[in-house]
Structures are given as C-alpha cells and as structure tokens.
Enzyme design. Structure first.
Site, PDB file in Angstrom:
ATOM      1  N   PHE A 157       0.848  -1.197   0.000  1.00 13.10           N
ATOM      2  CA  PHE A 157       0.000   0.000   0.000  1.00 13.10           C
ATOM      3  C   PHE A 157       0.888   1.254   0.000  1.00 13.10           C
ATOM      4  O   PHE A 157       1.894   1.300   0.690  1.00 13.10           O
ATOM      5  CB  PHE A 157      -0.895  -0.039   1.239  1.00 13.10           C
ATOM      6  CG  PHE A 157      -2.006   0.957   1.212  1.00 13.10           C
ATOM      7  CD1 PHE A 157      -3.173   0.700   0.511  1.00 13.10           C
ATOM      8  CD2 PHE A 157      -1.887   2.168   1.875  1.00 13.10           C
ATOM      9  CE1 PHE A 157      -4.209   1.631   0.479  1.00 13.10           C
ATOM     10  CE2 PHE A 157      -2.917   3.106   1.849  1.00 13.10           C
ATOM     11  CZ  PHE A 157      -4.076   2.835   1.152  1.00 13.10           C
ATOM     12  N   ASP A 192       0.628  -4.971   8.117  1.00 11.44           N
ATOM     13  CA  ASP A 192      -0.480  -4.040   7.905  1.00 11.44           C
ATOM     14  C   ASP A 192      -1.731  -4.889   7.672  1.00 11.44           C
ATOM     15  O   ASP A 192      -1.815  -5.628   6.690  1.00 11.44           O
ATOM     16  CB  ASP A 192      -0.198  -3.112   6.722  1.00 11.44           C
ATOM     17  CG  ASP A 192      -1.226  -1.981   6.643  1.00 11.44           C
ATOM     18  OD1 ASP A 192      -2.382  -2.195   7.058  1.00 11.44           O
ATOM     19  OD2 ASP A 192      -0.865  -0.892   6.148  1.00 11.44           O
ATOM     20  N   TYR A 207     -11.915   1.491   9.440  1.00 11.32           N
ATOM     21  CA  TYR A 207     -13.069   1.995   8.667  1.00 11.32           C
ATOM     22  C   TYR A 207     -13.395   1.139   7.455  1.00 11.32           C
ATOM     23  O   TYR A 207     -14.307   1.454   6.717  1.00 11.32           O
ATOM     24  CB  TYR A 207     -12.829   3.454   8.236  1.00 11.32           C
ATOM     25  CG  TYR A 207     -11.491   3.717   7.581  1.00 11.32           C
ATOM     26  CD1 TYR A 207     -11.249   3.357   6.263  1.00 11.32           C
ATOM     27  CD2 TYR A 207     -10.469   4.329   8.300  1.00 11.32           C
ATOM     28  CE1 TYR A 207     -10.019   3.591   5.683  1.00 11.32           C
ATOM     29  CE2 TYR A 207      -9.233   4.563   7.734  1.00 11.32           C
ATOM     30  CZ  TYR A 207      -9.013   4.198   6.421  1.00 11.32           C
ATOM     31  OH  TYR A 207      -7.787   4.425   5.851  1.00 11.32           O
ATOM     32  N   LYS A 208     -12.659   0.037   7.248  1.00 18.49           N
ATOM     33  CA  LYS A 208     -12.963  -0.851   6.124  1.00 18.49           C
ATOM     34  C   LYS A 208     -13.945  -1.923   6.619  1.00 18.49           C
ATOM     35  O   LYS A 208     -15.089  -1.607   6.892  1.00 18.49           O
ATOM     36  CB  LYS A 208     -11.663  -1.399   5.544  1.00 18.49           C
ATOM     37  CG  LYS A 208     -10.871  -0.265   4.854  1.00 18.49           C
ATOM     38  CD  LYS A 208      -9.481  -0.601   4.413  1.00 18.49           C
ATOM     39  CE  LYS A 208      -8.836   0.631   3.772  1.00 18.49           C
ATOM     40  NZ  LYS A 208      -7.390   0.512   3.638  1.00 18.49           N
ATOM     41  N   ARG A 231     -11.969  -3.086  -8.452  1.00 20.40           N
ATOM     42  CA  ARG A 231     -12.052  -3.880  -7.214  1.00 20.40           C
ATOM     43  C   ARG A 231     -13.505  -4.023  -6.781  1.00 20.40           C
ATOM     44  O   ARG A 231     -14.239  -3.029  -6.703  1.00 20.40           O
ATOM     45  CB  ARG A 231     -11.307  -3.180  -6.070  1.00 20.40           C
ATOM     46  CG  ARG A 231      -9.813  -3.217  -6.145  1.00 20.40           C
ATOM     47  CD  ARG A 231      -9.175  -2.818  -4.816  1.00 20.40           C
ATOM     48  NE  ARG A 231      -9.788  -1.628  -4.215  1.00 20.40           N
ATOM     49  CZ  ARG A 231      -9.405  -1.090  -3.070  1.00 20.40           C
ATOM     50  NH1 ARG A 231      -8.415  -1.639  -2.374  1.00 20.40           N
ATOM     51  NH2 ARG A 231      -9.997  -0.013  -2.588  1.00 20.40           N
TER      52      ARG A 231
HETATM   53  C1  LIG Z   1      -6.594   1.588   3.865  1.00 20.04           C
HETATM   54  C2  LIG Z   1      -5.158   1.269   4.142  1.00 20.04           C
HETATM   55  C3  LIG Z   1      -4.350   2.174   4.857  1.00 20.04           C
HETATM   56  C4  LIG Z   1      -4.891   3.513   5.273  1.00 20.04           C
HETATM   57  O1  LIG Z   1      -4.008   4.281   6.027  1.00 20.04           O
HETATM   58  P1  LIG Z   1      -4.547   5.649   6.654  1.00 20.04           P
HETATM   59  O2  LIG Z   1      -3.449   6.138   7.493  1.00 20.04           O
HETATM   60  O3  LIG Z   1      -5.812   5.332   7.389  1.00 20.04           O
HETATM   61  O4  LIG Z   1      -4.879   6.575   5.516  1.00 20.04           O
HETATM   62  C5  LIG Z   1      -3.049   1.794   5.137  1.00 20.04           C
HETATM   63  N1  LIG Z   1      -2.570   0.598   4.723  1.00 20.04           N
HETATM   64  C6  LIG Z   1      -3.316  -0.279   4.033  1.00 20.04           C
HETATM   65  C7  LIG Z   1      -2.754  -1.599   3.627  1.00 20.04           C
HETATM   66  C8  LIG Z   1      -4.634   0.036   3.706  1.00 20.04           C
HETATM   67  O5  LIG Z   1      -5.372  -0.830   3.013  1.00 20.04           O
END
Ligand SMILES: *Cc1c(COP(=O)(O)O)cnc(C)c1O
Length: 414
Positions: A124, A201, A226-227, A375
């Site tokens: 990511f 992560d 939030y996912k 997706r």
């Molecule tokens: C959604 C997501 C994030 C989001 O990071 P934020 O700090 O909340 O913006 C980070 N890593 C992964 C793998 C994600 O899918």
C-alpha cells in the site's frame, strides 16, 4: 426456478442474513466498496449521538474519567475478537500511517546496527512512503521485493531479500489491490531466522479473514478500522506490539504515554505496556464507533463472516467467468479461497472508465486501482448473494453496450 431464484435461496439460507438489517441501507445501489469504507451500523449512529449529547454535552471534562480507558479497552476487544491478540497488546490510536511510522521507527531504534528494511514493491502506498522516509532519515536501505500482480509478495523473493542486516520486514496481510493473502506464519519464520522483526499491515484483513498474531508469532502490526470493521471515515486505527517487545520505544514522546501524566514532570518516562505507544488526546467519538463496529461484527464471529465472504467471492468469480470474460475482464485475484482476502480484483484495459460508469449508470459501487483494476468488495456483514449476481449482470450490460466509453455505441458483445 430461474438462476436468480436459486441465488435468492442462498440468501434465505444464510445464517448471517439478519446482520444486514443492523446497517443503514437506504439506497438501491449494490455497494461493493466495503473494503474501502464500510457501511454505517445503526447502533453506531445511535451510540455516537448519545455519547456526544450525554457524555460530552453533560459530563463535559468529567467524561475523561471513563474516556481515558477507551484506547486500551477497545484495543483489547478488537484484539480478542479479530486479531488473535491477548489482552494488553493492542491500542486504538492515531491513523494507520502514523502507527506504521511509530512501530517501524521503534523497530529500527531497537536494532541500530541493522541496515535494511524489507517490503514489497506493490505494498500500500502509505506503507512504502513511510518506510522510504524512515530509510532516508536513518540512512538504511529499503529493499523492495517483487510482487506478483495476482498472487502477491513472493516467499522465495522474501527469503532472498532478508538477511542478518535486516531490521524489519513489513508486509500487508491482504494485498490492497489483488487481495492476495500472505502466509503470516511463513513470513514471520523467515524474518525470525535472521533476527529481524515483522510489521504487518492488517487494514484489508481485519474483520475479513481470521488473524492469529499471537499464535503466528507476529512482532508488530497496524491497521485501520473503517474498512471491514465499519467504524467510519477517519476513525482511529490500531497498533499491536507483542508482549515480548514492550520495551520498544515510540519515536513520538507524547504526554498520553507518560507515567503519572498529570504530574506533568520535566522528563518523558513512558508507562509500561501498550500505552507507551499512545501520543496525545484520543478521538472519543471515533473510539466509540470502533467499539460498536467491533461489537457488532463480533456478534457474528469471524468464522461465519469468513465462511460467507469465501462463498460470496467464489460466486463472484464464477459469475465473472460466465458473464464478463468475453467482455475483456480477467480475474486478478487468487482463485484459491485460502489464498485471498475479502475482495476480488478484475483486470480490464478500460477499468478506469468502467469504475465511474458502473457507479453512475449501473448503480454498482466499486472502485478502480491503477493501472487497470476494478475492485469488488462484497463485505460479508451486509452483502447478499443476489447483490453479487445483480452487480455482475449490471456490469455486463453496461460494458456490453459500450456505455462506459461515453455512449460510443455497442462495445464487444460476446
Ligand atoms: C486503507 C489502508 C491504509 C490507510 O491508512 P490511513 O493512514 O488510514 O490513511 C493503510 N494501509 C493499508 C494496507 C490500507 O489498506
């Protein structure tokens, strides 16, 4: 019985079918973006409103008597139900990005003689950027291992990249684009064979796939809420620090990590335990939303949620094979359910046009990731089997008509 009726029977037999009623759903779109922003649980709307009115409104500053315990208490709930983490190792705080920085920096500081950090080239973006920044600031090398666009980070490549100069290996458990599910145990074993720490992560994994941080010997982890955990836009993230690593020190010496915080002394002395990774004043309404999102999903249990998620993505892939491959789509997610998370990526050369068009013209909410991926994330908590069916039919009809090309007439009809 037509085919859609057979799919309706799957919904009727779904043990989780009532969970959908616990969410605010008042549109007729098929929402397949719960892997980006989960839906609003009804209980969260009510509890956050009540916390704002009664707790903030009436208790005012006295509310801190109980708010102060939320980051650790909600972290324990989340850890127990969804991360496979025993009490005292999870804190809800900050954003995933900030937590990743804190834990990666702490790992580097704990191993000042080690000179490399390993991640994968398709991790990511925030993970790659934060690690690149840290690597530059501390004069260490960031090694990017190659990633298969469908099957994810390659264990052999990892094996070749890790050595006794490695301080940290940082990977996503579920790849944000392909949904490839990494083998957490195998990666931890490779890292540990060279004395390196692992940082996972879990953003696309928590609430979608079973996670066993303690049992699988993970060192550190972060993720967002939030996912699949449905805590709302910008809700606080979490971090996990394995009990054995509680001597690690956060690079941010915040007052919420301070022993005897209100003595306000001259020297920073972090508390023992996970609280040493706190920074400043926690976001209380967001923490309450995390608590309610976790409780609601925990009432279903990760076992049944995962089982339904696999059934949904199996059906989705089957329908893509049947209806969409003739229109130029290819499944870009592992077909083996044991190797994928909760969403499915489709490759299509016109994906960047199809994503917005299906949202506006076909009432299917999906998203697009460069260069050519659409997706589809059918969250088990509130997606029905008929939603998957309808989404593929709608995408089929839109792309077959060529409407996504701006009404340019018929496209490739099979
Ligand atoms: C959604 C997501 C994030 C989001 O990071 P934020 O700090 O909340 O913006 C980070 N890593 C992964 C793998 C994600 O899918």
């Amino acid at each position: 019985m037509n085919e859609r009726t057979a799919i309706e029977a799957l919904d009727a037999a779904d043990p989780l079918r009532r969970l959908r009623d616990e969410f605010v759903i008042d549109d007729d779109a098929v929402y397949l973006d719960g892997n980006s922003l989960g839906r609003l649980p009804r209980v969260t709307a009510a509890r956050v409103a009540r916390a704002v009115e009664d707790e903030w409104g009436r208790e005012l500053v006295g509310g801190w008597d109980h708010w102060i315990d939320l980051p650790g208490a909600v972290g324990d709930d989340l850890g127990r139900h969804f991360l496979g983490a025993a009490t005292g190792q999870v804190l809800v705080a900050d954003s995933t990005t900030v937590n990743l920085y804190k834990l990666a920096a702490a790992a580097l500081d704990a191993n000042p003689d080690r000179t490399t950090v390993v991640t994968d080239e398709d991790n990511f973006p925030t993970d790659r950027y934060v690690l690149a920044g840290l690597a530059q600031q501390r004069g260490v090398d960031l090694r990017l291992i190659s990633t298969d666009p469908v099957h994810g980070a390659d264990v052999d490549a990892l094996q070749a990249a890790v050595d006794d100069t490695t301080a940290l290996v940082c990977l996503s458990l579920v790849a944000f684009k392909s949904a490839a599910l990494a083998d957490m145990r195998a990666v931890n074993d490779i890292a540990h064979a060279y004395g390196a720490l692992t940082l996972w992560d879990l953003s696309h994994a928590a609430g979608a796939v079973p996670i066993a941080l303690d049992v699988d010997d993970a060192d550190l982890a972060v993720g967002c809420t939030y996912k699949y955990l449905n805590a709302g836009p910008g809700a606080p993230a979490y971090l996990y620090v394995r009990r054995e690593h509680r001597e690690l020190r956060s690079p941010i010496w915040g007052w919420f990590a301070q022993r005897d915080q209100f003595a306000m002394g001259p020297v920073h002395e972090p508390v023992d335990g996970i609280g040493r990774f706190a920074t400043g004043t926690p976001p209380v309404p967001g923490l309450i939303a995390v608590r309610e999102g976790v409780r609601l999903l925990a009432s279903a249990g990760i076992g049944p949620l995962r089982e339904k998620s696999v059934a949904l993505t199996d059906l989705l892939i089957e329908r893509v094979d049947e209806r969409l491959t003739g229109l130029g789509f290819a499944v870009a997610t592992p077909r083996d359910p044991a190797r994928r998370g909760g969403h499915v990526a489709l490759a299509h050369p016109e994906a960047s046009l199809i994503g917005p068009a299906v949202r506006t013209s076909a009432r299917v909410v999906a998203d697009v990731r460069p260069p050519d991926r659409l997706r589809l994330g059918p969250a088990a908590a509130y997606t029905r089997f008929v939603d998957v069916w309808d989404a593929i039919e709608r995408i089929h009809d839109l792309v077959a008509s060529g409407q996504h090309l701006g009404g340019a007439g018929p496209g490739r009809i099979p």
